[in-house]
Design a protein around this motif. Structure first.
Motif, PDB file in Angstrom:
ATOM      1  N   TRP A  34       0.802  -1.218   0.000  1.00  0.00           N
ATOM      2  CA  TRP A  34       0.000   0.000   0.000  1.00  0.00           C
ATOM      3  C   TRP A  34       0.837   1.272   0.000  1.00  0.00           C
ATOM      4  CZ3 TRP A  34       0.612  -3.467   3.970  1.00  0.00           C
ATOM      5  CH2 TRP A  34       1.360  -3.034   5.067  1.00  0.00           C
ATOM      6  N   ILE A 223      -4.856  -1.089   6.887  1.00  0.00           N
ATOM      7  CA  ILE A 223      -5.167  -1.245   5.472  1.00  0.00           C
ATOM      8  C   ILE A 223      -6.372  -2.176   5.319  1.00  0.00           C
ATOM      9  CG2 ILE A 223      -4.180  -1.705   3.206  1.00  0.00           C
ATOM     10  CD1 ILE A 223      -2.605   0.354   4.952  1.00  0.00           C
ATOM     11  N   TYR A 254      -5.698   4.194   5.835  1.00  0.00           N
ATOM     12  CA  TYR A 254      -5.238   4.038   4.443  1.00  0.00           C
ATOM     13  C   TYR A 254      -5.813   5.134   3.551  1.00  0.00           C
ATOM     14  CZ  TYR A 254      -5.273   2.377  -0.378  1.00  0.00           C
ATOM     15  OH  TYR A 254      -5.147   2.296  -1.735  1.00  0.00           O
ATOM     16  N   SER A 256      -5.348   6.335  -0.882  1.00  0.00           N
ATOM     17  CA  SER A 256      -4.854   5.790  -2.159  1.00  0.00           C
ATOM     18  C   SER A 256      -4.005   6.776  -2.948  1.00  0.00           C
ATOM     19  CB  SER A 256      -6.044   5.345  -3.016  1.00  0.00           C
ATOM     20  OG  SER A 256      -6.902   6.458  -3.281  1.00  0.00           O
ATOM     21  N   TYR A 271      -2.093  -2.346  -4.748  1.00  0.00           N
ATOM     22  CA  TYR A 271      -3.229  -2.420  -3.835  1.00  0.00           C
ATOM     23  C   TYR A 271      -4.083  -1.169  -4.004  1.00  0.00           C
ATOM     24  CZ  TYR A 271      -6.063  -2.521   0.353  1.00  0.00           C
ATOM     25  OH  TYR A 271      -7.138  -2.517   1.203  1.00  0.00           O
ATOM     26  N   GLU A 272      -5.401  -1.355  -3.924  1.00  0.00           N
ATOM     27  CA  GLU A 272      -6.296  -0.209  -4.046  1.00  0.00           C
ATOM     28  C   GLU A 272      -7.573  -0.469  -3.257  1.00  0.00           C
ATOM     29  OE1 GLU A 272      -7.389   3.029  -7.480  1.00  0.00           O
ATOM     30  OE2 GLU A 272      -6.828   0.997  -8.074  1.00  0.00           O
TER      31      GLU A 272
END
Length: 299
Positions: A34, A223, A254, A256, A271-272
């Motif tokens: 992440w 996350i 978290y 993005s 990772y999203e």
């Protein structure tokens, strides 16, 4: 002494007490799924390409010897596998679509920038924070910056994943007022799966900082679907319970933002997910508090 940084962020309020200047050093031994600062992974300067800024002037094609830049059907692309980071394209791009990410700076240049806001540090209880990447990846350089800051009477913090040699950790500790220490996963195999590296040295350095009476805040990136589980919440609390010098835990929700950076650097998105909601953060806070056996502030 010189080292490679990718940003100096003034008037920061989230990486230690008061108003701070954050110095971001390049290079990191971990590769978290992440990662929100992927420009800090590589210790060397890199090329960053933002297609939306391109004006189609083709200046980059004229100077790119490895032929990484291409225009086909009016669309400009960059083959990062060909890039040798010569920086010629960045130097010749009039629109800023191709940029250099990372530059060499001396300790003196960095401290000169940090000192510009000394009056704000004094009034707010702030100072300078070294971040990254992993700032201790460039151990000697980080030590030089910290020593120079302390000579100027500046409060210092280091945001670290703890993945460095015990010798480096021991050398910087006397010049660090606060360690913002990442705890990313509970369990050796889980840590390897999520970050690509063992957790052993990280935990050894955490024990070392306790012996050195260093001030530590435990920072825990949560996350979704990765480490947002009861076992990890218990693990976070147990680490705090074990170390008498940890009296605060920071929950790091978290986001993005790192994914757009990864694309500009030619890196795959690993990772999203959606940004964590405040209500979810509150539940996590309560879960960690449930397992703490001493008075620990959970933020």
């Amino acid at each position: 002494m010189k080292g490679c940084i990718f940003n100096i962020q003034r008037f920061s309020i989230h990486d230690g007490p008061g108003i701070r200047t954050n110095v971001f050093l390049k290079g990191c031994p971990l590769n978290c799924l992440w990662c929100h600062n992927p420009e800090g992974l590589d210790p060397k300067p890199q090329i960053k390409y933002s297609p939306e800024k391109c004006i189609g002037c083709a200046e980059c094609l004229k100077v790119c010897e490895p032929k990484g830049h291409k225009v086909e059907n009016g669309i400009h692309t960059l083959d990062f596998s060909r890039c040798i980071a010569c920086m010629k394209c960045a130097e010749n791009c009039p629109a800023g679509a191709v940029e250099r990410d990372g530059e060499e700076k001396s300790v003196e240049e960095i401290i000169d920038t940090v000192l510009r806001d000394k009056s704000f540090y004094e009034k707010s209880g702030g100072g300078m924070t070294l971040s990254g990447g992993e700032p201790l990846y460039q151990g000697e350089f980080a030590l030089g910056i910290l020593k120079a800051a302390k000579q100027q009477g500046i409060h210092t913090a280091v945001e670290t994943c703890g993945m460095t040699s015990s010798d480096i950790m021991k050398s910087v500790a006397p010049y660090v007022d606060l360690f913002l220490y990442d705890y990313k996963a509970t369990g050796e195999e889980e840590h390897k799966r999520l970050t690509g590296a063992s957790q052993r040295q990280i935990l050894l350095n955490l024990n070392l900082l306790e012996k050195l009476n260093a001030n530590v805040i435990l920072r825990c990136p949560i996350i979704p679907g990765i480490n947002d589980n009861e076992e990890h919440y218990r693990g976070i609390a147990e680490v705090a319970n074990k170390h008498k010098n940890i009296n605060e835990i920071n929950i790091m929700p978290y986001h993005s933002l790192g994914n757009s950076k990864r694309k500009k650097l030619g890196l795959a998105v690993t990772y999203e997910a959606e940004t964590m909601k405040q209500a979810t953060a509150k539940i996590i806070k309560e879960a960690i508090e449930k397992y703490t056996e001493k008075e620990v502030k959970v933020v």
